[in-house]
Design a protein around this motif. Structure first.
Motif, PDB file in Angstrom:
ATOM      1  N   GLY A 113       9.727   6.286  -5.061  1.00 32.00           N
ATOM      2  CA  GLY A 113      10.821   6.224  -4.097  1.00 32.00           C
ATOM      3  C   GLY A 113      11.213   4.802  -3.738  1.00 32.00           C
ATOM      4  N   LYS A 114      10.358   3.809  -4.087  1.00 32.34           N
ATOM      5  CA  LYS A 114      10.716   2.412  -3.852  1.00 32.34           C
ATOM      6  C   LYS A 114      11.835   2.021  -4.813  1.00 32.34           C
ATOM      7  CE  LYS A 114       7.249   1.698  -0.918  1.00 32.34           C
ATOM      8  NZ  LYS A 114       7.416   1.351   0.515  1.00 32.34           N
ATOM      9  N   ASP A 115      12.711   1.094  -4.369  1.00 31.84           N
ATOM     10  CA  ASP A 115      13.894   0.795  -5.176  1.00 31.84           C
ATOM     11  C   ASP A 115      13.567   0.059  -6.471  1.00 31.84           C
ATOM     12  OD1 ASP A 115      13.170  -1.615  -4.100  1.00 31.84           O
ATOM     13  OD2 ASP A 115      15.086  -2.036  -3.130  1.00 31.84           O
ATOM     14  N   TYR A 116      12.370  -0.554  -6.591  1.00 35.53           N
ATOM     15  CA  TYR A 116      12.036  -1.274  -7.826  1.00 35.53           C
ATOM     16  C   TYR A 116      11.412  -0.348  -8.864  1.00 35.53           C
ATOM     17  CZ  TYR A 116       7.019  -1.297  -6.703  1.00 35.53           C
ATOM     18  OH  TYR A 116       5.712  -0.945  -6.442  1.00 35.53           O
ATOM     19  N   LEU A 117      11.197   0.929  -8.502  1.00 37.92           N
ATOM     20  CA  LEU A 117      10.519   1.873  -9.382  1.00 37.92           C
ATOM     21  C   LEU A 117      11.502   2.968  -9.787  1.00 37.92           C
ATOM     22  CD1 LEU A 117       7.546   2.346 -10.424  1.00 37.92           C
ATOM     23  CD2 LEU A 117       7.352   4.035  -8.620  1.00 37.92           C
ATOM     24  N   LYS A 118      11.832   3.042 -11.069  1.00 31.26           N
ATOM     25  CA  LYS A 118      12.749   4.060 -11.572  1.00 31.26           C
ATOM     26  C   LYS A 118      11.961   5.079 -12.378  1.00 31.26           C
ATOM     27  CE  LYS A 118      16.892   4.821 -14.375  1.00 31.26           C
ATOM     28  NZ  LYS A 118      17.930   4.190 -15.233  1.00 31.26           N
ATOM     29  N   VAL A 119      12.017   6.362 -11.975  1.00 28.79           N
ATOM     30  CA  VAL A 119      11.269   7.438 -12.621  1.00 28.79           C
ATOM     31  C   VAL A 119      12.237   8.370 -13.331  1.00 28.79           C
ATOM     32  CG1 VAL A 119       9.704   9.382 -12.291  1.00 28.79           C
ATOM     33  CG2 VAL A 119       9.454   7.324 -10.875  1.00 28.79           C
ATOM     34  N   SER A 163       0.827  -1.209   0.000  1.00 28.82           N
ATOM     35  CA  SER A 163       0.000   0.000   0.000  1.00 28.82           C
ATOM     36  C   SER A 163       0.865   1.264   0.000  1.00 28.82           C
ATOM     37  CB  SER A 163      -0.936   0.010   1.208  1.00 28.82           C
ATOM     38  OG  SER A 163      -0.190  -0.007   2.419  1.00 28.82           O
ATOM     39  N   GLY A 164       0.199   2.401  -0.253  1.00 25.83           N
ATOM     40  CA  GLY A 164       0.882   3.690  -0.229  1.00 25.83           C
ATOM     41  C   GLY A 164       1.538   4.035  -1.557  1.00 25.83           C
ATOM     42  N   ASN A 165       2.066   5.257  -1.621  1.00 25.94           N
ATOM     43  CA  ASN A 165       2.728   5.742  -2.833  1.00 25.94           C
ATOM     44  C   ASN A 165       4.029   4.973  -3.047  1.00 25.94           C
ATOM     45  OD1 ASN A 165       3.644   7.179  -5.010  1.00 25.94           O
ATOM     46  ND2 ASN A 165       3.711   9.167  -3.998  1.00 25.94           N
ATOM     47  N   GLN A 166       4.168   4.369  -4.216  1.00 24.72           N
ATOM     48  CA  GLN A 166       5.343   3.546  -4.509  1.00 24.72           C
ATOM     49  C   GLN A 166       6.520   4.358  -5.037  1.00 24.72           C
ATOM     50  OE1 GLN A 166       5.083  -0.169  -3.951  1.00 24.72           O
ATOM     51  NE2 GLN A 166       3.588   0.996  -2.739  1.00 24.72           N
TER      52      GLN A 166
END
Length: 693
Positions: free
Chosen positions: A384-390, A379-382
């Motif tokens: 900043g998670k290490d698996y998500l590159k923006v 849950s929550g905004n993903q």
């Protein structure tokens, strides 16, 4: 129903109505209801009071049956005769066993009714439209069986569904989400026996007829459900339900229900990426008194656009903040993908707001809508998670704002939980773009197309957002106020909220109206939404921040005015505390004023044209015009005439113009006793001039 004497004639001698019906029907003698008929204001018949049974007799012992009125009760009355018949043949709906019923009524004095011929609808098997749960990819079917309660011997029901041979649809199950072998099959209720649930057995049947597997006891069961597999076991051709034992011969009514899982794609059964029409037919075969009968019923459902596209995109514009909120649902079908990609170009002159990005995990509910997960692991905004590159957009020009890119999972860092059953794998991506500080003229609609790549398949997800008053720098509206006798005009200035400087307005009403000293300038506020958005007056702007100048042509009487907004104080100066960027606006404004009709006829059309300009910019939609047909309300003293021209001169005894004479044209309101000076002129030795006061 027999509709008798709707013309309400006397018909004193017309006492007997006879009704001839086909021999494949029986009249139900106790079903008759006879009413007088009234007619509503639209001429529609409405049942009135029932006729006393003492005033008629009914004889159903013969065909035709007869209704005989007594005591002249039928004279001058419209009458409805309602009754029921029952088909005494089996209605199967089969083309080889068509049942057609006919009926005709007549009296001695009236022409017979046209013969009525109809084909009854079969009630042996009725397959209802399924209830589809988009989130779980299940379709819930209910089927009504033998509603006529025919004697059915050795009944066999065959259910065939498209795409089962490809394996896109599962075998039927008793529950929505089966977890054990015992959950497979269908539920059959005996409606005639207090909804008793029949006991069934399931057999998996090879294409050559061999039994591959069995669930339940096929010997003791009330029915056997056979799933007829394809040769490669990738799917099944159909399934059958055969009644046996106590139900081998039955005249009961039943209800069957089951669930089918659809869109069961896999590596061996790839998604065709097109809408699938799941057509479904159930056929019933049985014998009655040794005669074979067959009935069938069909229905279908189609997969949604969101399912086909593996996602959806939408957008909404907030005129108060000048922000567009874009929402993308990715991996809509909740596939267990370890990685997938996302790209979304920012089109036009909208500016991406990086702090607005949120990525939320969840699932799709039964209605097809995204539902955020409550599982604390996901849950929550993903962001900043290490698996998500923006990768944020990199603007290269006014209308080249770059592309938002995301890698959701990677070969070295998979999406958490991707291979666990029940993990929320649907992603909602939301971000905002802004039009603050922009001139909204390039387009009134902004279109963005995102691309998702899931399991190697690219899907393009598009959405468009209409900007309130996009491409319009001024909008004119008006209406005639019958209470005051004035025409109320409203000019919306900068309704699209472009960034403008030193705005000037040129406004010209038609010559059949007179401007009043009623000018007021307001900041604007938005009301409504979408296409119904309007600008309404909000806060009054101090009169020292704008100037209105009215001019009148002394020869024609044509008036016009200008509004100078170069002294407006709206936007604070970022470099000087407490100061303003004078004349710079980005809000909408509303100018209201009145004109008085100056007509030569009771009804005329008034026109009002306005144009807006801004320093250093060519504005879109800068011209606006409004036409209104106005009818003057009659009242005491109302009069109309023709427009003309009059010249007033002050001369001396020799007929020469008196230099320096001052002439005034006055108007007096007899109700308020107020006198207005409309025009004032001063003569000289050569000519005279007229100036407005």
């Amino acid at each position: 129903m027999i509709r008798y004497n709707y013309g309400q004639k006397e018909l004193a001698d017309d006492k007997v109505i006879s009704d001839t019906y086909s021999t494949n029907m029986d009249v139900e003698a106790d079903s008759f209801n006879i009413y007088t008929v009234n007619f509503d204001s639209n001429g529609n018949p409405v049942n009135g009071a029932p006729i006393n049974p003492n005033n008629y007799t009914i004889d159903t012992s013969t065909n035709p049956f007869t209704v005989t009125f007594k005591n002249n009760v039928q004279a001058g009355k419209a009458i409805n005769i309602a009754y029921k018949t029952k088909v005494n043949k089996i209605v199967s709906g089969s083309s080889t066993n068509q049942v057609v019923v006919t009926n005709q009524a007549k009296t001695n004095n009236l022409p017979p009714t046209p013969p009525i011929t109809t084909t009854p609808v079969q009630q042996v098997v009725i397959k209802n439209k399924p209830t589809v749960d988009v989130g779980t990819k299940t379709a819930h079917y209910t089927i009504d069986l033998n509603k006529n309660k025919y004697q059915m011997d050795n009944a066999l029901f065959t259910d065939t569904m498209s795409y089962t041979e490809q394996g896109y649809a599962n075998v039927p199950s008793k529950v929505k989400l089966p977890k054990a072998d015992e959950d497979a099959g269908v539920v059959i209720r005996d409606v005639s026996d207090n909804d008793r649930i029949l006991i069934g057995a399931i057999q998996l049947v090879e294409s050559n007829g061999d039994i591959l597997g069995t669930i339940g006891d096929p010997v003791a069961a009330d029915y056997i459900l056979s799933v007829n597999l394809t040769p490669d076991h990738a799917g099944y051709k159909n399934f059958t339900v055969k009644f046996q034992n106590a139900y081998a011969q039955t005249n009961h009514q039943f209800k069957m229900e089951y669930y089918i899982g659809y869109n069961q794609f896999s590596q061996n059964k790839p998604n065709p990426n097109t809408s699938i029409d799941y057509k479904n037919t159930m056929e019933a075969n049985f014998t009655n008194n040794g005669n074979p009968y067959s009935s069938s019923s069909s229905t279908d459902f189609k997969t949604s656009t969101q399912e086909v596209n593996q996602g959806m995109k939408s957008g909404s514009y907030d005129p108060k903040t000048k922000e567009i909120t874009w929402t993308i649902i990715a991996n809509y079908n909740n596939l267990g993908a370890s990685v997938f990609g996302f790209k979304d170009p920012i089109t036009g002159n909208q500016v991406y707001e990086p702090d607005s990005l949120t990525v939320t995990r969840g699932s799709i509910n039964a209605n097809g809508n995204f539902q955020a997960t409550t599982d604390t692991n996901y849950s929550g905004n993903q962001v900043g998670k290490d698996y998500l590159k923006v990768t944020n957009p990199q603007p290269t020009g006014e209308n080249a704002q770059g592309t938002l890119e995301m890698g959701i999972g990677s070969d070295s860092n998979y999406i958490p939980g991707w291979d666990t059953v029940g993990t929320p794998m649907v992603f909602r991506i939301q971000f905002k773009t802004s039009l603050r500080g922009k001139l909204v003229y390039d387009q009134s609609t902004y279109t963005n197309t995102a691309t998702t790549t899931v399991e190697g398949i690219e899907q393009r997800l598009s959405a468009s957002v209409s900007i309130a008053f996009g491409g319009k720098s001024a909008v004119k509206t008006g209406n005639y106020n019958t209470q005051t006798g004035f025409i109320n005009w409203q000019l919306d200035i900068n309704p699209n909220q472009s960034l403008l400087s030193n705005v000037k307005i040129q406004d010209t009403p038609s010559s059949n109206q007179i401007l009043q000293e009623s000018f007021k300038l307001y900041t604007g506020k938005y009301a409504g939404s979408g296409n119904s958005t309007t600008v309404q007056p909000d806060q009054l702007v101090p009169s020292d921040q704008y100037k209105v100048n009215v001019t009148t042509d002394p020869a024609t009487g044509q008036q016009s005015f200008t509004v100078d907004m170069s002294a407006i104080k709206e936007k604070p100066d970022p470099n000087n505390a407490g100061q303003y960027l004078t004349g710079v606006i980005e809000k909408p404004y509303v100018l209201v004023y009145d004109t008085e009709p100056n007509f030569t006829a009771k009804t005329e059309t008034v026109t009002n044209s306005a144009s807006i300009s801004s320093e250093g910019r060519e504005l879109p939609g800068k011209d606006t015009q409004k036409n209104i047909a106005v009818t003057i309300q009659d009242s005491s003293g109302t009069a109309f005439g023709t427009k003309g021209k009059i010249t007033v001169q002050k001369v001396d005894g020799n007929g020469s113009i008196v230099s320096g004479a001052v002439l005034e044209l006055l108007r007096k309101n007899i109700k308020t006793n107020k006198t207005d000076v409309l025009y004032k002129t001063k003569t000289d030795s050569q000519d005279w001039r007229l100036s407005e006061i």
